[in-house]
Design a protein around this motif. Sequence first.
Motif, short mmCIF file in Angstrom:
data_model
loop_
_atom_site.label_atom_id
_atom_site.label_comp_id
_atom_site.label_asym_id
_atom_site.label_seq_id
_atom_site.Cartn_x
_atom_site.Cartn_y
_atom_site.Cartn_z
N LEU A 1 8.58 -3.40 -5.25
CA LEU A 1 9.66 -3.91 -4.42
C LEU A 1 9.64 -5.42 -4.31
CD1 LEU A 1 9.36 -1.35 -1.49
CD2 LEU A 1 11.01 -1.33 -3.36
N GLY A 2 8.58 -6.05 -4.78
CA GLY A 2 8.44 -7.49 -4.63
C GLY A 2 7.93 -7.83 -3.25
N LEU A 3 7.63 -9.09 -3.03
CA LEU A 3 7.04 -9.52 -1.77
C LEU A 3 7.97 -9.28 -0.59
CD1 LEU A 3 4.73 -10.90 -0.29
CD2 LEU A 3 5.83 -13.08 -0.76
N ILE A 4 9.22 -9.68 -0.69
CA ILE A 4 10.16 -9.51 0.42
C ILE A 4 10.41 -8.03 0.69
CG2 ILE A 4 12.50 -10.03 1.23
CD1 ILE A 4 10.65 -12.47 1.03
N GLY A 5 10.57 -7.24 -0.35
CA GLY A 5 10.76 -5.80 -0.17
C GLY A 5 9.57 -5.14 0.48
N ASN A 6 8.36 -5.54 0.07
CA ASN A 6 7.15 -5.00 0.68
C ASN A 6 7.06 -5.36 2.16
OD1 ASN A 6 6.19 -3.75 -1.61
ND2 ASN A 6 4.84 -5.42 -2.18
N ILE A 7 7.40 -6.60 2.48
CA ILE A 7 7.36 -7.03 3.88
C ILE A 7 8.35 -6.22 4.71
CG2 ILE A 7 7.88 -8.93 5.46
CD1 ILE A 7 6.71 -10.83 3.33
N ALA B 1 1.53 1.65 6.41
CA ALA B 1 1.56 2.26 5.07
C ALA B 1 2.08 3.70 5.14
CB ALA B 1 0.18 2.22 4.44
N ILE B 2 1.66 4.43 6.15
CA ILE B 2 2.14 5.81 6.31
C ILE B 2 3.64 5.80 6.58
CG2 ILE B 2 2.07 7.83 7.84
CD1 ILE B 2 -0.99 7.26 8.08
N GLY B 3 4.09 4.91 7.43
CA GLY B 3 5.51 4.78 7.70
C GLY B 3 6.29 4.34 6.47
N ALA B 4 5.70 3.45 5.67
CA ALA B 4 6.35 2.99 4.44
C ALA B 4 6.52 4.13 3.45
CB ALA B 4 5.56 1.85 3.81
N VAL B 5 5.51 4.99 3.35
CA VAL B 5 5.61 6.15 2.46
C VAL B 5 6.75 7.06 2.92
CG1 VAL B 5 4.43 8.27 1.73
CG2 VAL B 5 3.21 6.10 1.71
N VAL B 6 6.87 7.26 4.23
CA VAL B 6 7.96 8.09 4.75
C VAL B 6 9.31 7.46 4.43
CG1 VAL B 6 9.02 8.97 6.88
CG2 VAL B 6 6.55 9.11 6.57
N ILE B 7 9.44 6.15 4.63
CA ILE B 7 10.69 5.46 4.34
C ILE B 7 11.03 5.56 2.86
CG2 ILE B 7 11.76 3.17 4.19
CD1 ILE B 7 10.37 2.51 6.84
N LEU C 1 0.83 -1.20 0.00
CA LEU C 1 0.00 0.00 0.00
C LEU C 1 0.87 1.25 0.00
CD1 LEU C 1 -2.89 1.06 0.08
CD2 LEU C 1 -2.80 0.92 2.57
N GLY C 2 1.94 1.26 0.80
CA GLY C 2 2.85 2.41 0.82
C GLY C 2 3.52 2.62 -0.53
N GLY C 3 3.95 1.52 -1.17
CA GLY C 3 4.55 1.63 -2.50
C GLY C 3 3.56 2.11 -3.53
N THR C 4 2.31 1.69 -3.41
CA THR C 4 1.26 2.14 -4.34
C THR C 4 0.97 3.63 -4.14
OG1 THR C 4 0.28 -0.06 -4.32
CG2 THR C 4 -1.10 1.74 -5.09
N ILE C 5 0.89 4.05 -2.91
CA ILE C 5 0.62 5.47 -2.62
C ILE C 5 1.79 6.33 -3.09
CG2 ILE C 5 0.37 7.16 -0.76
CD1 ILE C 5 -1.16 4.97 0.79
N TYR C 6 3.01 5.88 -2.85
CA TYR C 6 4.18 6.67 -3.21
C TYR C 6 4.49 6.64 -4.70
CZ TYR C 6 8.67 8.91 -2.88
OH TYR C 6 9.70 9.79 -3.03
#
Length: 84
Positions: free
Chosen positions: A26-32, A66-72, A16-21
Amino acid sequence: MGIIATLIVGAIAGWLGGTIYKGSGLGLIGNIIVGILGGGVGSWLLERVLRVSLGGGWVGSILTGAIGAVVILFVINLILRKKE
């Protein structure tokens, strides 16, 4: 939260973070990884800095991650752009 639940929430939050950003996949492992790290960053940012809670349970955890992922992803993008 158990390890399986953490991995599931991390994967969904990272996706979700990758989709928003609008970043590349990133693939499954990257998303995790981004989702789990994003959960920590999002929790710190929302609860400690902004003093906001998105609630408990699965939905709150996914949104916080997801919010934290967008920040990262934003910070990673800033770092990689400066190197080029």
